[in-house]
Design an enzyme around this catalytic site. Sequence first.
Site, PDB file in Angstrom:
ATOM      1  N   GLY A  95       0.823  -1.214   0.000  1.00  0.00           N
ATOM      2  CA  GLY A  95       0.000   0.000   0.000  1.00  0.00           C
ATOM      3  C   GLY A  95       0.856   1.262   0.000  1.00  0.00           C
ATOM      4  O   GLY A  95       0.489   2.283  -0.574  1.00  0.00           O
ATOM      5  N   GLU A 102      10.662  -4.654   0.601  1.00  0.00           N
ATOM      6  CA  GLU A 102      10.079  -5.398   1.727  1.00  0.00           C
ATOM      7  C   GLU A 102      10.193  -6.904   1.477  1.00  0.00           C
ATOM      8  O   GLU A 102      10.526  -7.669   2.389  1.00  0.00           O
ATOM      9  CB  GLU A 102       8.613  -4.999   1.913  1.00  0.00           C
ATOM     10  CG  GLU A 102       8.461  -3.575   2.423  1.00  0.00           C
ATOM     11  CD  GLU A 102       7.019  -3.070   2.429  1.00  0.00           C
ATOM     12  OE1 GLU A 102       6.782  -2.078   3.114  1.00  0.00           O
ATOM     13  OE2 GLU A 102       6.156  -3.653   1.762  1.00  0.00           O
TER      14      GLU A 102
HETATM   15  C1  5RP Z   1       4.161  -0.561   2.505  1.00  0.00           C
HETATM   16  C2  5RP Z   1       3.428  -1.660   3.167  1.00  0.00           C
HETATM   17  C3  5RP Z   1       2.827  -1.387   4.497  1.00  0.00           C
HETATM   18  O1  5RP Z   1       3.332  -2.300   5.414  1.00  0.00           O
HETATM   19  C4  5RP Z   1       1.337  -1.521   4.405  1.00  0.00           C
HETATM   20  O2  5RP Z   1       0.861  -0.653   3.395  1.00  0.00           O
HETATM   21  C5  5RP Z   1       0.656  -1.191   5.736  1.00  0.00           C
HETATM   22  O3  5RP Z   1       0.773   0.170   5.991  1.00  0.00           O
HETATM   23  P1  5RP Z   1       0.249   0.836   7.321  1.00  0.00           P
HETATM   24  O4  5RP Z   1       1.098   0.313   8.444  1.00  0.00           O
HETATM   25  O5  5RP Z   1       0.468   2.315   7.072  1.00  0.00           O
HETATM   26  O6  5RP Z   1      -1.211   0.490   7.487  1.00  0.00           O
HETATM   27  O7  5RP Z   1       3.292  -2.747   2.673  1.00  0.00           O
HETATM   28  O8  5RP Z   1       4.573  -0.912   1.227  1.00  0.00           O
END
Ligand code: 5RP
Length: 217
Positions: A95, A102
Amino acid sequence: MNQDDLKRQAAEAALDHVEGGVIGVGTGSTVNHFIDALATVKSRIEGAVSSSEASTARLRQHGIEVLDLNATGELSLYVDGADESNGRLELIKGGGGALTREKIVAAASRQFVCIADESKLVDRLGAFPLPVEVIPMARSYVARELVQLGGTPVWRDGFVTDNGNLILDVHNLQIEAPAELETRINAIAGVVTVGIFALRPADVLILGSAQGPRTLT
Ligand code: 5RP
């Protein structure tokens, strides 16, 4: 407690897994809480491998040394958030657009501890649009292939990843078999990374909840 409080609760609970050495650090608002909490025990660790420029900046602001994964070998621990997790700890991530680094840091780590608020736990992955990082020249081709798989890809317009690539967010996928779909999308020419983390799922999921942190393994 609001959603941000629950993210902080999960992030602080993850400190119990920090035993020393160099640890991997993910990206996002939940991980930002983890980095802030990590700063309070930073003498316990030798440094961190970061999954994004944003996390690198935050780690350095706290005086935590950021190391190159090529110089560290296998990491004992990786802590990161998720957009969705099912009960088998298979995830949708990306997201925040940091999915490629990652996935690399998760692959290079012995234990992957995922931290999230409890709303991220789902029965079936796919309500959250699936991020796919693509080489810019392949954007339209990959989008057509994703349509063949039943999805509706939407270009995250104006967003460029830390690796100089683009993101397609794929809506309307019913992800019945996450590992199979991960393998299938990975095989499309021009795809750098798909945001399904099923071939290497999390080992531990810590969920912030009104009743306190809940741990799934
Ligand atoms: C970023 C990610 C994040 O871990 C994922 O979007 C969750 O985000 P948040 O902790 O802001 O809810 O995969 O690439």
